[in-house]
Scaffold this motif. Sequence first.
Motif, PDB file in Angstrom:
ATOM      1  N   ILE A 130       0.841  -1.209   0.000  1.00 47.80           N
ATOM      2  CA  ILE A 130       0.000   0.000   0.000  1.00 47.80           C
ATOM      3  C   ILE A 130       0.873   1.255   0.000  1.00 47.80           C
ATOM      4  O   ILE A 130       0.478   2.286  -0.553  1.00 47.80           O
ATOM      5  N   MET A 131       2.071   1.178   0.551  1.00 46.90           N
ATOM      6  CA  MET A 131       2.970   2.326   0.476  1.00 46.90           C
ATOM      7  C   MET A 131       3.385   2.580  -0.968  1.00 46.90           C
ATOM      8  O   MET A 131       3.560   3.731  -1.374  1.00 46.90           O
ATOM      9  N   GLU A 132       3.533   1.514  -1.760  1.00 43.62           N
ATOM     10  CA  GLU A 132       3.841   1.687  -3.180  1.00 43.62           C
ATOM     11  C   GLU A 132       2.671   2.336  -3.916  1.00 43.62           C
ATOM     12  O   GLU A 132       2.868   3.175  -4.788  1.00 43.62           O
ATOM     13  N   VAL A 133       1.450   1.925  -3.573  1.00 47.81           N
ATOM     14  CA  VAL A 133       0.275   2.543  -4.202  1.00 47.81           C
ATOM     15  C   VAL A 133       0.212   4.021  -3.818  1.00 47.81           C
ATOM     16  O   VAL A 133      -0.071   4.887  -4.666  1.00 47.81           O
ATOM     17  N   LEU A 134       0.491   4.329  -2.563  1.00 48.29           N
ATOM     18  CA  LEU A 134       0.492   5.731  -2.120  1.00 48.29           C
ATOM     19  C   LEU A 134       1.538   6.527  -2.895  1.00 48.29           C
ATOM     20  O   LEU A 134       1.277   7.642  -3.352  1.00 48.29           O
ATOM     21  N   LYS A 135       2.715   5.940  -3.057  1.00 46.66           N
ATOM     22  CA  LYS A 135       3.792   6.603  -3.806  1.00 46.66           C
ATOM     23  C   LYS A 135       3.346   6.877  -5.244  1.00 46.66           C
ATOM     24  O   LYS A 135       3.560   7.963  -5.782  1.00 46.66           O
ATOM     25  N   TYR A 136       2.685   5.885  -5.850  1.00 47.65           N
ATOM     26  CA  TYR A 136       2.190   6.067  -7.210  1.00 47.65           C
ATOM     27  C   TYR A 136       1.143   7.184  -7.258  1.00 47.65           C
ATOM     28  O   TYR A 136       1.152   8.020  -8.161  1.00 47.65           O
ATOM     29  N   SER A 137       0.257   7.219  -6.282  1.00 52.27           N
ATOM     30  CA  SER A 137      -0.815   8.232  -6.286  1.00 52.27           C
ATOM     31  C   SER A 137      -0.247   9.648  -6.236  1.00 52.27           C
ATOM     32  O   SER A 137      -0.871  10.580  -6.735  1.00 52.27           O
ATOM     33  N   GLU A 138       0.916   9.789  -5.650  1.00 48.08           N
ATOM     34  CA  GLU A 138       1.513  11.124  -5.551  1.00 48.08           C
ATOM     35  C   GLU A 138       2.157  11.575  -6.854  1.00 48.08           C
ATOM     36  O   GLU A 138       2.544  12.724  -6.979  1.00 48.08           O
ATOM     37  N   THR A 139       2.282  10.653  -7.819  1.00 47.15           N
ATOM     38  CA  THR A 139       2.842  11.033  -9.114  1.00 47.15           C
ATOM     39  C   THR A 139       1.764  11.491 -10.079  1.00 47.15           C
ATOM     40  O   THR A 139       2.080  11.977 -11.161  1.00 47.15           O
ATOM     41  N   LEU A 140       0.521  11.312  -9.711  1.00 43.93           N
ATOM     42  CA  LEU A 140      -0.586  11.679 -10.622  1.00 43.93           C
ATOM     43  C   LEU A 140      -0.861  13.164 -10.610  1.00 43.93           C
ATOM     44  O   LEU A 140      -0.653  13.867  -9.708  1.00 43.93           O
TER      45      LEU A 140
END
Length: 140
Positions: A130-140
């Motif tokens: 989920i930390m990886e998903v959070l990291k991805y969400s911050e690139t949007l």
Amino acid sequence: MKISRPPSCPAKYAEAAKRHWQDAEILFLRDRKANADQLYGLAAECAIKALLVSPMLLGSPDLDRKFKIHMNGNNLWIGFQALAKGRGKHFSLLDENCPYNNWFIDQRYCADGTIEIDRIHARRQWTGQIMEVLKYSETL
């Protein structure tokens, strides 16, 4: 003597998730796994809330006021899973069998060795996802 509550601060879920995750990893690697497990739980809770308020899902900054949800039991996970379903490949990376179904903040009072190491490993892995998903969400 009256004890007053300190002033509340604005919720910064993503920052809190990262801080808890980093501290949990330090404790885990230093064989302080029970306390690491608590911080993994807090990191997961904060990451879920960060994703819920992100434009990827609800986009609502007043999540706590609206939902009053906390990660005791699996209420937060169930709500998150329902909202995230069908929202793209990054959410599909998360294991559908949430290892937090049996995680409670009250476990911080447990005696040493009470929490099974396999559960801690599972929660560590899921929180990393989920930390990886959070990291991805911050690139949007």
